[in-house]
Design an enzyme around this catalytic site. Structure first.
Site, PDB file in Angstrom:
ATOM      1  N   ASP A 337     -26.526 -34.529 -25.348  1.00  0.00           N
ATOM      2  CA  ASP A 337     -25.194 -34.685 -25.912  1.00  0.00           C
ATOM      3  C   ASP A 337     -24.505 -35.842 -25.182  1.00  0.00           C
ATOM      4  OD1 ASP A 337     -22.929 -34.155 -27.350  1.00  0.00           O
ATOM      5  OD2 ASP A 337     -22.203 -32.640 -25.961  1.00  0.00           O
ATOM      6  N   THR A 339     -20.631 -36.216 -24.936  1.00  0.00           N
ATOM      7  CA  THR A 339     -19.429 -35.750 -24.249  1.00  0.00           C
ATOM      8  C   THR A 339     -19.760 -34.656 -23.244  1.00  0.00           C
ATOM      9  OG1 THR A 339     -18.182 -36.203 -26.253  1.00  0.00           O
ATOM     10  CG2 THR A 339     -17.109 -34.856 -24.567  1.00  0.00           C
ATOM     11  N   ASP A 582     -23.536 -28.604 -23.773  1.00  0.00           N
ATOM     12  CA  ASP A 582     -22.567 -27.725 -23.124  1.00  0.00           C
ATOM     13  C   ASP A 582     -21.708 -26.958 -24.105  1.00  0.00           C
ATOM     14  OD1 ASP A 582     -21.132 -29.797 -24.154  1.00  0.00           O
ATOM     15  OD2 ASP A 582     -19.892 -30.131 -22.371  1.00  0.00           O
TER      16      ASP A 582
END
Length: 845
Positions: A337, A339, A582
């Site tokens: 990912d 961010t 996350d």
């Protein structure tokens, strides 16, 4: 919008929220259970008493290390020696005892590390007690508890929804159905599901073992030994060896007894040692079978894994499934990912660019943003940055009443809220991706231009439909662009550089605009990031999609389902894939990947399905995990080659001796000496040594490729020396046995040198020390007495050394030829893969 980041769970009281003003976007005020009611339910045993362990118990660790198949074999053989003597021949049992104690101590150390990290990683759900929202441990939830959940939270117990603010729940981990389910008051939520959008409250109706799928959370966080190529390969080899023990042992006993004689008790022998043909036959059989059993292989594998857990624990990496260390070492593609992984989790609002949609009688964009931030019941990272930005500018939320709410969803790429002004007018506002809300407007092009600079850009617009309308948002009137600044992590580039050096492809998979993803990738010098793809343009056909994903490295506007499909496609093309994330939008992909890696501050749902959790959110820890996995796999492969070489040469020696009906050349004490100085002691150091070899599949075949020819040559060399020094006799004397010991030790020490490459000072010192121990046993009276050695006949010793020299030359030639054949095979395979990739090169999308 960014993926959801869960709030820190260390505090007992949940974060304060703006005062509720009523409406569907706010939970109703309710007292929840009082302290007395909680105490009453605890006393009655109506608690969520599901045991969640991070590792095996102490008792399980002791039983697992003591009661093993190998220990059972050694115990039977020791029992035979205990009856017939002498005590020196039972020395091999002491080695097993020491090894077992080392295994227990190392696993207890690993357990302590895992338990400590698991406590840090434990989820702390929010409950309503005494009118306040507080955090408790999962085990402290009681029946009739009112729990509050938001995006990214995993449902801990079964319950009935009492209030919902755009609540959407993903039950795919339970039902396999990936589409989120909208929940309203009266609907049932099940433990093990997780929230993908909105917020809500529910009352616990089933807790503990009565809850549906309560085992899910327990199994997800338990230290487990699931399938791995390394362990399954070793178990397969041990099974083959077990089957070979019985016929070889029977052959030895049968052939030895054909030489005649009867059992007698040697009164003069120390300890009442039994002598005679049967006793000698039993000692020979025990010596052969002890050498056939790779007694240290399982132990050293467990120790290597346990030490890996301890080492990674120092870097705040929680290993939830032990073979994840091995699995990540085999990874050749990392999907990450953007961010919170490559960029810092926190953002800052850079500017609000008014597009003119809020001029005239309409409210200013800052007013709308302040209202959205003030009334969002579960703000994500973007909304938190907007709230800080408008507050810093001195803007306060207007006196508007929220009448409808659409929580942010990774699938929709927008969130929204409807307000009623004091004048009675209703307006519905949306905030999200410009190319999703207004793709044909000039604002989308401007957002793409800004995104290409690495900025995050959101569109604020006015929706023609109510945000709670099934067809929302409908036509959107752009009002402003909200520009958020996100910083790249300082350790991101070194991490990507490491993966590039190790031949691991990195693919950035994000829900942001493709141009923004490409900008971050270019800043990190990721190959291929200058050609980012919008995941909405990827083909729907699985094979074509997999080819596109394989050929590019930066992807934007990726939905949770598309992330899962991309990971599945890469695995279908033969890649071993690790997925890092996350947020709740990463859960499906984390579950699909070979290795899921979650961030410690991420959502509880992502942490529960991952095999590894980076508790301090440092993506830079991954290279250490990869290196640790490669160390474990490479060293265990070396150790396995050594132990199996010993097994093979013993099988050859025992079979030939049995067929020739001559005495077995060794007593168990001789086997103990040979095993200790050639494989036993060195393998312990090699199993824990640094190793950067790239992990490859084919563990069993590659191990046997070295062990079988080396073991056969060593076994035939031992037989040759034995027959030469016997000179036609059938019963050896101590000088004959010593000559065979020298042949085997010299030959197998050379195998140790071949396996120990590349050479460093401590490896040379280790081999030199083993030669010194062997010399000590041969040169000192105590050593010769204890191990029954005789060096008084130099001709026999020279014969042993000469045969060993010839065997070393043969093993070296075999190894050189095999290495060249392997190199040619790998070159042809690489050439074929390149040709196949060129043929499969997808057409431009």
């Amino acid at each position: 919008m960014p993926e959801h980041h869960d709030r820190p769970g260390g505090a007992d009281t949940a974060p304060e929220r703006p005062p509720a003003t009523g409406g569907p976007a706010r939970p109703p005020r309710e007292p929840g259970l009082s302290p007395a009611e909680v105490a009453e339910r605890v006393a009655a045993g109506r608690t969520n008493d599901v045991p969640v362990r991070a590792s095996r118990t102490v008792g399980q660790i002791i039983r697992g290390n003591v009661f093993t198949r190998i220990n059972a074999m050694i115990a039977v053989l020791f029992a035979i020696i205990a009856v017939i003597g002498p005590v020196q021949d039972g020395l091999f049992a002491m080695v097993i005892l020491i090894n077992t104690l080392i295994g227990i101590v190392q696993e207890l150390r690993a357990k302590r590390t895992l338990d400590r990290l698991a406590i840090v990683n434990a989820a702390r759900p929010r409950v309503v007690r005494g009118g306040e929202v507080v955090r408790v441990s999962t085990q402290e939830i009681v029946l009739d508890e009112v729990l509050e959940v938001g995006a990214g939270d995993q449902v801990a117990v079964d319950g009935t929804v009492t209030w919902a603010g755009g609540l959407e729940v993903d039950e795919s981990l339970l039902t396999g159905e990936a589409d989120p389910v909208v929940k309203g008051p009266g609907d049932t939520v099940m433990s093990g599901s997780f929230v993908v959008a909105g917020t809500g409250r529910f009352r616990a109706t089933k807790v503990g073992r009565h809850a549906y799928a309560a085992r899910l959370a327990e199994e997800a966080s338990r230290f487990s030994l699931v399938h791995s190529e390394l362990r399954s390969g070793i178990n397969r080899i041990l099974t083959w060896i077990t089957y070979a023990l019985f016929p070889i042992g029977g052959l030895l006993i049968y052939s030895q007894l054909f030489m005649g004689g009867h059992v007698t008790l040697d009164e003069g022998a120390a300890g009442g040692q039994i002598s005679g043909p049967l006793a000698d036959a039993l000692r020979g059989m025990v010596a052969a079978l002890v050498s056939m059993i790779p007694e240290g292989l399982i132990l050293l594998t467990s120790i290597a894994f346990a030490v890996g857990v301890i080492r990674l624990g120092r870097y705040q990496c929680l290993v939830q499934e032990l073979p994840a260390i091995e699995g990540l070492a085999r990874v050749d593609v990392v999907c990450t990912d953007k961010t919170g992984t490559l960029t810092e989790a926190g953002m800052k609002m850079a500017e609000i660019r008014d597009l003119g949609g809020g001029t005239g009688a309409g409210p200013a964009p800052t007013e709308v943003l302040a209202a959205l931030a003030a009334h969002d019941p579960d703000p994500n990272a973007s909304m938190a940055a907007i709230a800080r930005g408008v507050a810093a500018g001195g803007h306060r939320a207007p006196d508007w009443e929220p009448v409808a709410h659409a929580a942010f969803s990774s699938a929709r790429k927008w969130s929204g809220m409807g307000f009623r002004t004091p004048d009675g007018d209703d307006a519905h506002w949306v905030l999200g991706a410009a190319d999703v809300l207004a793709p044909a407007h000039a604002a989308a092009a401007e957002a793409a231009r800004l995104g290409a600079q690495g900025l995050r850009v959101l569109l604020l617009g006015r929706s023609a439909l109510g945000v709670d309308d099934p067809m929302a948002p409908g036509a959107v009137e752009p009002v402003a662009l909200v520009v958020l600044d996100q910083r790249v992590r300082a350790d991101a580039k070194p991490t990507l550089d490491y993966f590039a050096e190790q031949g691991v492809d990195v693919k950035i998979v994000s829900g942001d605009h493709a141009a923004s993803v490409g900008a971050v990738g270019r800043g990190l010098e990721l190959p291929g990031a200058d050609r980012p793809l919008d995941a909405r343009d990827l083909p729907g056909e699985p094979e074509r999609l997999a080819a596109e994903v394989d050929a590019h490295s930066a992807f934007g506007r990726v939905t949770p389902e598309r992330k899962r499909d991309m990971v599945r496609g890469l695995r279908g093309r033969g890649h071993t894939v690790a997925m890092t994330g996350d947020g709740v939008n990463d859960v499906l992909a984390l579950k699909e990947a070979d290795i899921g890696v979650a961030m410690g501050s991420g959502s509880p749902a992502s942490r529960s399905v991952a095999q590894l959790v980076l508790l301090d959110d440092r993506f830079a820890v991954l290279p250490r995990v990869v290196a640790e996995g490669r160390r474990v796999i490479g060293n265990i492969e070396r150790v396995a080659s050594l132990f199996l070489t010993k097994t093979v040469y013993t099988m050859v020696l025992a079979t030939v001796v049995g067929l020739l009906a001559v005495s077995y050349p060794f007593f168990p004490r001789h086997a103990t000496l040979i095993n200790a100085v050639t494989f036993g002691i060195p393998s312990f150091f090699l199993a824990l040594a640094p190793n950067t070899d790239i992990a490859r599949p084919g563990f069993v075949a590659r191990t046997l490729r070295l062990a079988v020819p080396s073991g056969m040559v060593a076994g035939l060399a031992a037989v040759t020396t034995y027959l030469l020094v016997l000179g036609g006799r059938t019963v050896p004397d101590p000088a004959d046995r010593t000559a065979v010991v020298i042949t085997l030790c010299a030959t197998t020490l050379w195998v140790l040198l071949l396996v120990a490459k590349p050479y460093v000072w401590w490896k040379v010192a280790m081999v030199g020390s083993m030669v010194g121990l062997l010399t000590l046993a041969l040169a000192t009276p105590v050593g010769r007495w204890f191990f029954d050695l005789d060096v008084s006949e130099p001709a026999k010793l020279l014969t042993g050394l000469a045969v060993a020299g010839a065997a070393i030359a043969v093993i070296t030639v075999i190894r050189v030829v095999d290495d060249r054949a392997m190199a040619r095979s790998e070159a042809r395979a690489a050439e074929g893969a390149d040709r196949e990739d060129r043929e499969d090169e997808p057409a431009p999308v």
